[in-house]
Design a protein around this motif. Structure first.
Motif, PDB file in Angstrom:
ATOM      1  N   ALA A   1      46.903 -10.678  46.003  1.00  0.00           N
ATOM      2  CA  ALA A   1      46.457 -12.012  46.668  1.00  0.00           C
ATOM      3  C   ALA A   1      45.792 -12.979  45.581  1.00  0.00           C
ATOM      4  CB  ALA A   1      45.032 -11.810  47.442  1.00  0.00           C
ATOM      5  N   ALA A   2      44.808 -12.701  44.062  1.00  0.00           N
ATOM      6  CA  ALA A   2      44.156 -13.451  43.575  1.00  0.00           C
ATOM      7  C   ALA A   2      45.026 -13.012  42.665  1.00  0.00           C
ATOM      8  CB  ALA A   2      43.104 -12.742  42.653  1.00  0.00           C
ATOM      9  N   VAL A   3      46.103 -12.857  42.085  1.00  0.00           N
ATOM     10  CA  VAL A   3      46.254 -12.635  40.782  1.00  0.00           C
ATOM     11  C   VAL A   3      47.751 -14.190  40.838  1.00  0.00           C
ATOM     12  CG1 VAL A   3      48.825 -11.439  41.452  1.00  0.00           C
ATOM     13  CG2 VAL A   3      47.762 -11.298  38.667  1.00  0.00           C
ATOM     14  N   HIS A   4      48.680 -14.615  41.691  1.00  0.00           N
ATOM     15  CA  HIS A   4      49.395 -15.240  42.208  1.00  0.00           C
ATOM     16  C   HIS A   4      49.261 -16.056  43.259  1.00  0.00           C
ATOM     17  CE1 HIS A   4      52.340 -17.350  41.726  1.00  0.00           C
ATOM     18  NE2 HIS A   4      52.855 -17.501  40.756  1.00  0.00           N
ATOM     19  N   PRO A   5      49.365 -17.485  43.570  1.00  0.00           N
ATOM     20  CA  PRO A   5      49.218 -17.944  44.771  1.00  0.00           C
ATOM     21  C   PRO A   5      49.951 -18.451  45.397  1.00  0.00           C
ATOM     22  CG  PRO A   5      49.341 -19.756  42.652  1.00  0.00           C
ATOM     23  CD  PRO A   5      49.222 -18.666  42.217  1.00  0.00           C
ATOM     24  N   HIS A   6      51.765 -17.819  45.164  1.00  0.00           N
ATOM     25  CA  HIS A   6      52.689 -18.070  46.147  1.00  0.00           C
ATOM     26  C   HIS A   6      53.504 -16.778  44.914  1.00  0.00           C
ATOM     27  CE1 HIS A   6      55.271 -19.323  48.379  1.00  0.00           C
ATOM     28  NE2 HIS A   6      56.234 -20.105  48.127  1.00  0.00           N
ATOM     29  N   PRO A   7      53.422 -16.119  45.348  1.00  0.00           N
ATOM     30  CA  PRO A   7      55.018 -14.813  44.288  1.00  0.00           C
ATOM     31  C   PRO A   7      56.267 -15.570  45.392  1.00  0.00           C
ATOM     32  CG  PRO A   7      53.417 -13.684  45.420  1.00  0.00           C
ATOM     33  CD  PRO A   7      52.793 -14.976  45.448  1.00  0.00           C
ATOM     34  N   SER A   8      57.268 -15.197  44.558  1.00  0.00           N
ATOM     35  CA  SER A   8      58.436 -15.029  45.681  1.00  0.00           C
ATOM     36  C   SER A   8      59.109 -13.781  46.786  1.00  0.00           C
ATOM     37  CB  SER A   8      59.990 -15.316  44.441  1.00  0.00           C
ATOM     38  OG  SER A   8      59.693 -15.850  43.197  1.00  0.00           O
ATOM     39  N   ALA A   9      58.029 -13.234  46.172  1.00  0.00           N
ATOM     40  CA  ALA A   9      58.517 -11.442  46.839  1.00  0.00           C
ATOM     41  C   ALA A   9      57.381 -10.253  46.658  1.00  0.00           C
ATOM     42  CB  ALA A   9      60.041 -11.199  47.358  1.00  0.00           C
ATOM     43  N   ILE A  10      57.007  -9.868  47.555  1.00  0.00           N
ATOM     44  CA  ILE A  10      56.138  -9.330  47.111  1.00  0.00           C
ATOM     45  C   ILE A  10      57.190  -7.476  47.187  1.00  0.00           C
ATOM     46  CG2 ILE A  10      54.300  -7.028  48.061  1.00  0.00           C
ATOM     47  CD1 ILE A  10      52.674  -9.759  48.937  1.00  0.00           C
ATOM     48  N   VAL A  11      57.299  -6.360  46.536  1.00  0.00           N
ATOM     49  CA  VAL A  11      58.437  -6.107  46.843  1.00  0.00           C
ATOM     50  C   VAL A  11      58.365  -3.930  46.674  1.00  0.00           C
ATOM     51  CG1 VAL A  11      60.414  -4.301  45.698  1.00  0.00           C
ATOM     52  CG2 VAL A  11      60.375  -7.055  45.520  1.00  0.00           C
ATOM     53  N   ILE A  12      57.963  -3.072  47.223  1.00  0.00           N
ATOM     54  CA  ILE A  12      57.412  -2.160  47.496  1.00  0.00           C
ATOM     55  C   ILE A  12      58.087  -0.907  46.820  1.00  0.00           C
ATOM     56  CG2 ILE A  12      55.953  -0.276  48.628  1.00  0.00           C
ATOM     57  CD1 ILE A  12      54.660  -2.750  49.960  1.00  0.00           C
ATOM     58  N   THR A  13      58.378  -0.498  45.579  1.00  0.00           N
ATOM     59  CA  THR A  13      59.552   0.887  46.158  1.00  0.00           C
ATOM     60  C   THR A  13      59.554   1.875  46.014  1.00  0.00           C
ATOM     61  OG1 THR A  13      59.083   0.590  43.453  1.00  0.00           O
ATOM     62  CG2 THR A  13      60.360  -0.454  43.858  1.00  0.00           C
ATOM     63  N   GLY A  14      59.240   2.233  47.191  1.00  0.00           N
ATOM     64  CA  GLY A  14      59.410   3.355  48.032  1.00  0.00           C
ATOM     65  C   GLY A  14      58.242   4.404  47.936  1.00  0.00           C
ATOM     66  N   ASP A  15      58.093   5.571  49.134  1.00  0.00           N
ATOM     67  CA  ASP A  15      57.275   6.108  49.490  1.00  0.00           C
ATOM     68  C   ASP A  15      56.342   5.439  49.372  1.00  0.00           C
ATOM     69  OD1 ASP A  15      58.494   8.709  48.043  1.00  0.00           O
ATOM     70  OD2 ASP A  15      57.108   9.396  46.729  1.00  0.00           O
ATOM     71  N   LEU A  16      57.135   4.746  51.185  1.00  0.00           N
ATOM     72  CA  LEU A  16      55.547   4.004  51.592  1.00  0.00           C
ATOM     73  C   LEU A  16      54.333   4.927  52.297  1.00  0.00           C
ATOM     74  CD1 LEU A  16      58.202   1.103  53.014  1.00  0.00           C
ATOM     75  CD2 LEU A  16      56.761   1.070  50.823  1.00  0.00           C
ATOM     76  N   THR A  17      55.339   5.683  53.025  1.00  0.00           N
ATOM     77  CA  THR A  17      54.309   6.288  53.644  1.00  0.00           C
ATOM     78  C   THR A  17      54.297   7.595  53.009  1.00  0.00           C
ATOM     79  OG1 THR A  17      56.118   7.192  55.258  1.00  0.00           O
ATOM     80  CG2 THR A  17      54.650   4.840  55.622  1.00  0.00           C
ATOM     81  N   ASP A  18      53.619   9.053  52.856  1.00  0.00           N
ATOM     82  CA  ASP A  18      53.989  10.673  52.737  1.00  0.00           C
ATOM     83  C   ASP A  18      54.164  11.432  53.052  1.00  0.00           C
ATOM     84  OD1 ASP A  18      52.408  11.725  50.929  1.00  0.00           O
ATOM     85  OD2 ASP A  18      51.626  13.451  52.001  1.00  0.00           O
ATOM     86  N   LEU A  19      54.525  11.521  54.762  1.00  0.00           N
ATOM     87  CA  LEU A  19      55.011  12.465  55.683  1.00  0.00           C
ATOM     88  C   LEU A  19      56.505  11.333  56.681  1.00  0.00           C
ATOM     89  CD1 LEU A  19      51.911  14.369  56.771  1.00  0.00           C
ATOM     90  CD2 LEU A  19      54.233  14.795  55.285  1.00  0.00           C
ATOM     91  N   GLY A  20      55.698   9.670  56.159  1.00  0.00           N
ATOM     92  CA  GLY A  20      57.101   8.990  57.129  1.00  0.00           C
ATOM     93  C   GLY A  20      56.911   9.136  58.896  1.00  0.00           C
ATOM     94  N   GLU A  21      55.616   9.083  58.353  1.00  0.00           N
ATOM     95  CA  GLU A  21      54.473   9.137  60.236  1.00  0.00           C
ATOM     96  C   GLU A  21      55.228   7.320  61.046  1.00  0.00           C
ATOM     97  OE1 GLU A  21      51.075  12.357  59.304  1.00  0.00           O
ATOM     98  OE2 GLU A  21      51.148  10.454  58.330  1.00  0.00           O
ATOM     99  N   PRO A  22      55.476   7.824  61.967  1.00  0.00           N
ATOM    100  CA  PRO A  22      55.072   6.240  62.266  1.00  0.00           C
ATOM    101  C   PRO A  22      53.872   5.626  62.577  1.00  0.00           C
ATOM    102  CG  PRO A  22      56.461   7.359  64.454  1.00  0.00           C
ATOM    103  CD  PRO A  22      55.844   8.554  62.521  1.00  0.00           C
ATOM    104  N   ASP A  23      52.645   6.313  62.543  1.00  0.00           N
ATOM    105  CA  ASP A  23      51.640   5.762  62.642  1.00  0.00           C
ATOM    106  C   ASP A  23      51.200   4.833  61.071  1.00  0.00           C
ATOM    107  OD1 ASP A  23      48.894   4.551  63.674  1.00  0.00           O
ATOM    108  OD2 ASP A  23      48.430   5.426  62.553  1.00  0.00           O
TER     109      ASP A  23
END
Length: 306
Positions: free
Chosen positions: A54-76
């Protein structure tokens, strides 16, 4: 927001970036806020990461999260990750691109983050970021931790790349098409890299964003620069002999990607609370902007007493 915040300053030969992308990887969320391996407080480190984003740039074109979003794939875990990220993205007026990793489960990811019917279909997508094309690939293999891209996904990618984009294309994937100096990652490498290279070579692909390694790394693949973002959960202590490298709760980071017509830069942003000086500021930049190029050199480049 001031004009300088929107466009940046141009004191050198390069104009401000046409696009700025925040590249994050390997969040490894768990249901109920559990600690990863009973040790790593991934919620805490990711909250600090979001503060830095939130501090590093006021309006990035996108936030890209390249995987392993979760550790076990749990819905919660997907629900909690989404609840953490989306308010920040909304405040920055940007989009979030979710990329599947080997720790993810496609059905829960599709349902929890994309509001789509759960299935084992690859999680892919194409975004037009004001002329910069971003393509998400799915290198996950259901039931396994190594990476792969099947023929159908390669054919789809070739069809998309058949028409160039005005500012070129970035690919986002989890498993990087790069070697690692750590033997453990050779077991979990991306397969069918030669076939992927055939699809990419000669197209408008200008860069590849990846994760998986839990440490920052850079290289080239099929003549295209590859940038691997480290992890927000824990990182690999590469200040050890390769055979002894293991995880550590330190050096978490993300990357800020600046896209210009002639080049793309990837800056590692440490997620830290270290004391920081206060010499440079928006006011200092505005003062420099009022000077001529020659005056700026006199003010800031000339060594005292020479």
């Amino acid at each position: 927001m001031s004009e300088s915040q929107r466009t940046g300053y141009a004191f050198g030969r390069h104009q401000p970036a046409s696009h700025v992308i925040v590249h994050v990887s390997d969040t490894h969320f768990l249901a109920g806020g559990a600690k990863l391996g009973g040790r790593y407080d991934v919620d805490r480190t990711f909250a600090r990461t979001l503060e830095a984003i939130a501090a590093v740039h006021p309006h990035p074109s996108a936030i890209v999260i390249t995987g392993d979003l979760t550790d076990l794939g749990e819905p919660d875990a997907y629900r909690r990750l989404r609840a953490a990220v989306e308010p920040v993205a909304a405040a920055l007026d940007t989009i979030v691109v979710w990329v599947a990793g080997n720790h993810d489960e496609r059905p829960a990811l599709r349902s929890g983050l994309l509001d789509k019917a759960p299935s084992e279909e690859p999680v892919t997508g194409v975004w037009d970021l004001n002329g910069l094309r971003l393509i998400a690939l799915d290198t996950s293999v259901p039931g396994w931790h190594h990476g792969d891209i099947d023929g159908a996904q390669l054919d789809w990618l070739a069809d998309v790349l058949a028409e160039p984009a005005p500012h070129g294309t970035l690919l986002a994937m989890h498993h990087p098409p790069l070697p690692s100096h750590l033997p453990l990652f050779d077991i979990l490498e991306l397969r069918h890299q030669d076939e992927l290279a055939e699809v990419i070579r000669g197209t408008d692909v200008r860069g590849i964003l990846a994760g998986h390694l839990h440490y920052s790394s850079h290289g080239t693949f099929a003549g295209v620069p590859v940038s691997v973002a480290s992890a927000t959960c824990y990182t690999m202590n590469v200040a050890r002999p390769a055979a002894d490298v293991n995880g550590m709760d330190a050096a978490q980071s993300f990357q800020i990607v600046h896209v210009r017509p002639d080049t793309i830069t990837h800056t590692v942003v440490p997620v830290t609370d270290a004391p920081t000086g206060d010499f440079f500021s928006e006011a200092w930049l505005e003062r420099m902007a009022r000077l001529t190029p020659e005056q700026r050199l006199e003010e800031f480049s000339r060594k005292p007493g020479r």
